[in-house]
Design an enzyme around this catalytic site. Structure first.
Site, short mmCIF file in Angstrom:
data_model
loop_
_atom_site.label_atom_id
_atom_site.label_comp_id
_atom_site.label_asym_id
_atom_site.label_seq_id
_atom_site.Cartn_x
_atom_site.Cartn_y
_atom_site.Cartn_z
N LYS A 95 16.65 9.97 -65.31
CA LYS A 95 16.77 9.04 -64.24
C LYS A 95 17.85 7.88 -65.03
O LYS A 95 18.60 7.30 -64.16
CB LYS A 95 15.51 8.26 -63.96
N LYS A 116 13.58 21.14 -59.05
CA LYS A 116 12.21 20.91 -58.16
C LYS A 116 12.70 20.09 -56.93
O LYS A 116 13.50 19.28 -56.70
CB LYS A 116 11.23 20.01 -58.90
N LYS A 155 12.49 13.85 -53.82
CA LYS A 155 12.96 12.70 -52.76
C LYS A 155 14.41 12.41 -53.05
O LYS A 155 15.04 11.61 -52.01
CB LYS A 155 11.87 11.54 -52.77
P1 ATP Z 1 11.52 12.32 -57.28
O1 ATP Z 1 11.01 13.58 -56.26
O2 ATP Z 1 12.47 11.63 -56.63
O3 ATP Z 1 11.59 12.70 -58.56
P2 ATP Z 1 8.51 12.25 -57.06
O4 ATP Z 1 8.28 12.93 -55.56
O5 ATP Z 1 8.60 13.28 -58.17
O6 ATP Z 1 9.97 11.44 -57.02
P3 ATP Z 1 6.43 10.72 -56.72
O7 ATP Z 1 6.52 10.23 -55.53
O8 ATP Z 1 5.92 9.64 -57.65
O9 ATP Z 1 7.83 11.04 -57.49
O10 ATP Z 1 5.44 11.75 -56.92
C1 ATP Z 1 4.23 11.95 -56.54
C2 ATP Z 1 3.26 13.28 -56.81
O11 ATP Z 1 4.12 14.14 -56.17
C3 ATP Z 1 3.42 13.18 -58.38
O12 ATP Z 1 2.24 13.81 -58.71
C4 ATP Z 1 4.39 14.41 -58.68
O13 ATP Z 1 4.01 15.11 -59.79
C5 ATP Z 1 4.27 15.14 -57.47
N1 ATP Z 1 5.43 15.98 -57.02
C6 ATP Z 1 6.74 15.56 -56.93
N2 ATP Z 1 7.51 16.37 -56.61
C7 ATP Z 1 6.81 17.67 -56.62
C8 ATP Z 1 7.30 19.01 -56.43
N3 ATP Z 1 8.34 19.50 -56.13
N4 ATP Z 1 6.35 19.87 -56.58
C9 ATP Z 1 4.96 19.61 -56.98
N5 ATP Z 1 4.59 18.24 -57.17
C10 ATP Z 1 5.46 17.41 -56.95
#
Ligand code: ATP
Ligand code: LTN
Length: 330
Positions: free
Chosen positions: A116, A196, A199
């Site tokens: 980040k 992965k 968002k």
């Molecule tokens: P970004 O995708 O921008 O990095 P994020 O989605 O990881 O943001 P959060 O919204 O805080 O950030 O994540 C919420 C939850 O979703 C966390 O527990 C994270 O581990 C889970 N998560 C996020 N992306 C994935 C994914 N691709 N697969 C499984 N779990 C996920």
């Protein structure tokens, strides 16, 4: 201060709309754990989301939208505590205390920080992000933390801080356990199955949002990057795109991966993708429907009520914590 009550805590950032990875990797467990644990506490971690540049109005709207989505996926405000992190200042207070026992080197090793900071630029909030996350969990003395695979390193830091704190100040915190699903702990991007689903990916075709219409879901899955072969097989090294779709399919259909491979191995990728899309649509339709029915004012009221309760609970913990570190009284 260990207690018999088994408590769950988790948080999610209000950065944009929630996607399939969030649901499969984390939120579905949030919902399930409401039946399995004594107390479930879920938080929209708005202070964490401020660590990257944002637009004030969009950010404010995204907080409510995220709360609404959590209710739509099945977080039940009568059984779970749901609130905005910024409404409970004890999180930030505990983060300060934990910061005093966190090593700089430990924070420098966090891969999420490195990624980040490369994109958004360095700032102290982003650097100490994992300490605030530890405080979120520990201010509620949680035993279990449902998250996706990408949060493993942060959870390890939290556990490390628990051991250090308890050793120095007495047994205050239980050692929290990371809970990830067996299948789908890391849902991959539909456009690049080696990174992965996220968002923050600039390409919207890389993800499926929980509120996407069936047609959008069909289009995104149809255009998912796979490989130049034709056989459906579960093999992350050779076929990451197909393996990712198989995991998504297994999650939404409730069927075993082997079973799906047996049925779809030879029918071609087109037929396989159509079946995956229909399973995802079936799973997400009730969420989209509930989301549309929710009233903003009612959601705001739920969040306000949650904050009141969360503040009282967090304050009870802080009384003990302040006492342990020598900050009680005058
Ligand atoms: P970004 O995708 O921008 O990095 P994020 O989605 O990881 O943001 P959060 O919204 O805080 O950030 O994540 C919420 C939850 O979703 C966390 O527990 C994270 O581990 C889970 N998560 C996020 N992306 C994935 C994914 N691709 N697969 C499984 N779990 C996920
Ligand atoms: N860092 C997490 C969000 C988060 C969290 C937490 C998760 C903040 N505080 C406490 C579990 C427990 C993320 O980026 N997904």
């Amino acid at each position: 201060m260990t207690t018999e009550v088994k408590r769950v805590f988790s948080g999610i950032q209000p950065t944009g709309e929630l996607h399939l990875g969030n649901y499969v990797g984390a939120l579905s467990n949030w919902v399930k754990m409401q039946d399995e644990y004594d107390e479930t506490i879920y938080c929209v971690v708005d202070l964490h989301a401020m660590t990257v540049p944002y637009d004030v109005e969009e950010f404010h709207a995204a907080r409510l939208q995220t709360a609404k989505l959590l209710l739509a996926v099945g977080i039940d405000p009568d059984r779970s505590l749901l609130y905005y992190q910024s409404q409970v200042p004890q999180h930030a207070e505990l983060a300060w205390i934990l910061g005093t026992i966190t090593g700089i080197g430990q924070l420098e090793r966090m891969t999420q920080y490195k990624e980040k900071a490369d994109k958004a630029g360095q700032n102290l909030g982003l650097f100490s992000y994992p300490v605030l996350m530890a405080a979120d969990i520990l201010v509620h003395r949680a035993h279990a933390v449902p998250v996706g695979d990408d949060q493993t390193q942060h959870l390890e830091l939290t556990r490390d801080l628990v051991e250090r704190f308890n050793h120095r100040f007495g047994e205050i915190f239980p050692l929290p356990e990371r809970i990830t699903p067996e299948i789908g702990a890391r849902v991959m991007s539909l456009q690049d199955p080696t990174s992965k689903m996220s968002k923050s990916d600039p390409n919207p075709n890389s993800r499926i949002l929980l509120v996407d219409d069936p047609d959008v879901i069909r289009k995104r899955i149809k255009s998912a990057v796979t490989d130049s072969e034709t056989t459906v097989a579960y093999d992350w090294d050779r076929k990451p795109g197909i393996s990712n779709l198989l995991e998504i399919f297994s999650f939404f259909s409730g069927r075993k991966i082997d079973d799906l491979v047996d049925e779809y191995a030879e029918g071609g990728y087109g037929r396989f993708k159509e079946a995956v899309a229909e399973a995802v649509i079936d799973g997400l339709t009730p969420i989209r429907t509930r989301y549309k029915q929710l009233d903003d004012a009612e959601v705001a009221h739920i969040m306000e009520r949650g904050a009141l309760d969360a503040r009282a609970r967090a304050e009870r913990s802080m009384v003990e914590i302040r006492k342990a570190v020598g900050l009680a009284g005058y």
